[in-house]
Design a protein around this motif. Structure first.
Motif, PDB file in Angstrom:
ATOM      1  N   GLU A 132    -120.222  73.275  21.504  1.00 14.71           N
ATOM      2  CA  GLU A 132    -120.635  71.523  21.380  1.00 14.71           C
ATOM      3  C   GLU A 132    -119.598  71.326  20.298  1.00 14.71           C
ATOM      4  N   CYS A 143    -123.837  67.601  11.978  1.00 10.29           N
ATOM      5  CA  CYS A 143    -124.653  68.516  12.546  1.00 10.29           C
ATOM      6  C   CYS A 143    -123.959  69.919  12.612  1.00 10.29           C
ATOM      7  N   HIS A 165    -121.100  70.788  14.652  1.00  8.70           N
ATOM      8  CA  HIS A 165    -120.727  71.222  15.839  1.00  8.70           C
ATOM      9  C   HIS A 165    -119.128  71.803  15.927  1.00  8.70           C
ATOM     10  N   GLU A 223    -123.711  66.431  22.682  1.00  7.58           N
ATOM     11  CA  GLU A 223    -125.101  66.791  22.574  1.00  7.58           C
ATOM     12  C   GLU A 223    -126.045  65.827  21.808  1.00  7.58           C
ATOM     13  N   GLU A 224    -125.420  65.133  20.888  1.00  8.39           N
ATOM     14  CA  GLU A 224    -126.439  64.373  20.031  1.00  8.39           C
ATOM     15  C   GLU A 224    -127.014  63.170  20.676  1.00  8.39           C
ATOM     16  N   HIS A 254    -125.859  77.582  16.407  1.00 10.07           N
ATOM     17  CA  HIS A 254    -125.724  76.164  16.019  1.00 10.07           C
ATOM     18  C   HIS A 254    -125.714  76.689  14.325  1.00 10.07           C
TER      19      HIS A 254
HETATM   20 ZN   LIG Z   1    -126.626  69.723  16.458  1.00 19.35          ZN
END
Ligand SMILES: [Zn+2]
Ligand SMILES: [Zn+2]
Length: 398
Positions: free
Chosen positions: A88, A99, A101, A134-135, A159
């Protein structure tokens, strides 16, 4: 190409050496993606850098798969088993790579390139999938619909987080766009002539708040009002909001959807405003972690000197489009610690952590543990058979 000349231990040692040799490039990739945050479906730079790296290291690269310009597939090897590593690379509006990624992406391509030695020795194919958005848009859901994961035996990713975990829970999730239509009027001179769309929205949110007291512990309903009116002296004729509804399973999600709709319809009835609402066409499914795979991954991470949380330790609950993948392919969605416990995902603090020295160590360890898991899967057919038997429900979830 001679097959099965190296032992499992030799293969894992070679993988760790390979990742260490690529340290500079992998850290640089992670930091470059972090410094150039791109929103979902706009990740043009990220996929350029990632596919260059894979292409330069012997992977066959196909960009723009499944109808998504910023999705890619890169593979090395021929024939089964097919082990997929998922990258991601999308960022969040306003907070960049909060996040982390960038860590996912660098770890996935690092693991892919390190896994070449396994393919050379044991056969099979390692595939790195670039999965965009993805988000906010659930890119993997579209890729699944397009059939790009068909034939894949196992799907792995890591992740970043605040703990080392081999698995975790993630909630089913769907979004809802809400609008109320009323009638504008002078708020002081003709209030009796107006229909107040803002009151309808406030009532709807209050009804949902009342509902929230009486739903299952792990379910979540939360949202924002995106349009609340134009002027204080005008009865608002139009309001809009966005809501997310989450539940531990699809059946309870359906029940919550009905009850949320009841809250909205009640508010419309009470105020006379007209309700229009639309459920999102992307539904994030709950995560079905393969425990056999999770144990193998945990073991590999521990060999690297990381302490891994027990498999069933409680985790904070979000949602991921990896959930959808995990419903059709045996999969894991582990986390690697890159920030101290208490650091909140999707915060400025986590965004800073995602570019730290700790995050770089996380990239390397995640790449190693993923590729070592590829060794276990490809060098021992009985392990892959067990992973698949668990997925098919033929054996207990250990
Ligand atoms: Zn994430
Ligand atoms: Zn996120």
């Amino acid at each position: 190409m001679s097959k099965k000349t190296l032992s499992k231990a030799d293969l894992k040692a070679k993988i760790c050496q390979q990742v260490d040799r690529q340290r500079g490039e992998l850290v640089e990739l992670s930091l470059r993606i972090h410094a150039n945050p791109e929103l979902g479906f706009e990740e043009v730079k990220a996929i350029g850098w990632l596919t260059d790296y894979l292409g330069n290291n012997g992977f066959v690269v196909e960009v723009g798969i499944g109808g998504f310009a910023t999705a890619f597939k890169a593979f090395y090897g021929e024939g089964g088993p097919y082990v997929a590593l998922l990258a991601e690379y999308d960022a969040l509006p306003g907070v960049g790579h909060a996040c982390g990624h960038n860590v996912i992406a660098a770890a996935a391509v690092g693991a892919g390139v390190a896994s070449r030695v396994v393919v050379d020795n044991c056969g099979g194919t390692v595939i790195v999938f670039g999965t965009p958005a993805e988000e906010l848009h659930g890119g993997k859901v579209g890729l699944l619909r397009a059939g790009v994961f068909e034939g894949v035996d196992v799907a792995l990713m890591v992740h970043p987080g605040v703990r080392n975990r081999a698995t975790g829970e993630a909630l089913a999730c769907v979004n809802l766009d809400i609008e109320f239509f009323g009638k504008a009027a002078h708020a002081a001179a003709y209030p009796d002539q107006g229909v107040n769309a803002l009151e309808a929205m406030i009532l709807a949110f209050n009804a949902i708040n009342s509902l929230r007291q009486h739903i299952k512990e792990k379910a979540r309903i939360h949202g924002i009002i995106t349009h609340g009116g134009h002027a204080a002296n005008v009865v608002p004729a139009y309001t809009a909001a966005k809501l997310l509804v989450r539940a531990p399973d699809n059946a309870y999600l359906e029940e919550l959807k009905r009850r949320v709709l009841g809250c909205l319809e009640g508010a419309a009835l009470a105020t006379g405003a007209r309700l229009a609402c639309r459920w999102g066409d992307v539904l994030y499914e709950p995560l079905k972690s393969n425990r056999t795979l999770a144990k193998i991954f945990a073991n590999n991470l521990e060999v690297l000197g990381r302490k891994v949380e027990p498999l069933d330790a409680p985790n904070s609950l979000g949602s991921t489009d990896m959930g959808n993948v995990s419903q059709v392919v045996p999969a894991i969605h582990p986390t690697i610690a890159i920030a101290s416990p208490g650091t909140l995902l999707h915060s400025d603090e986590f965004a800073r952590a995602a570019a730290s020295e700790t995050a770089s160590e996380g990239v390397l360890d995640a790449a190693k543990a993923l590729a070592m898991t590829v060794v276990d899967l490809m060098s021992e057919p009985r392990i892959l058979a067990k992973v698949k038997a668990e997925f098919a429900g033929l054996i207990g979830r250990g």
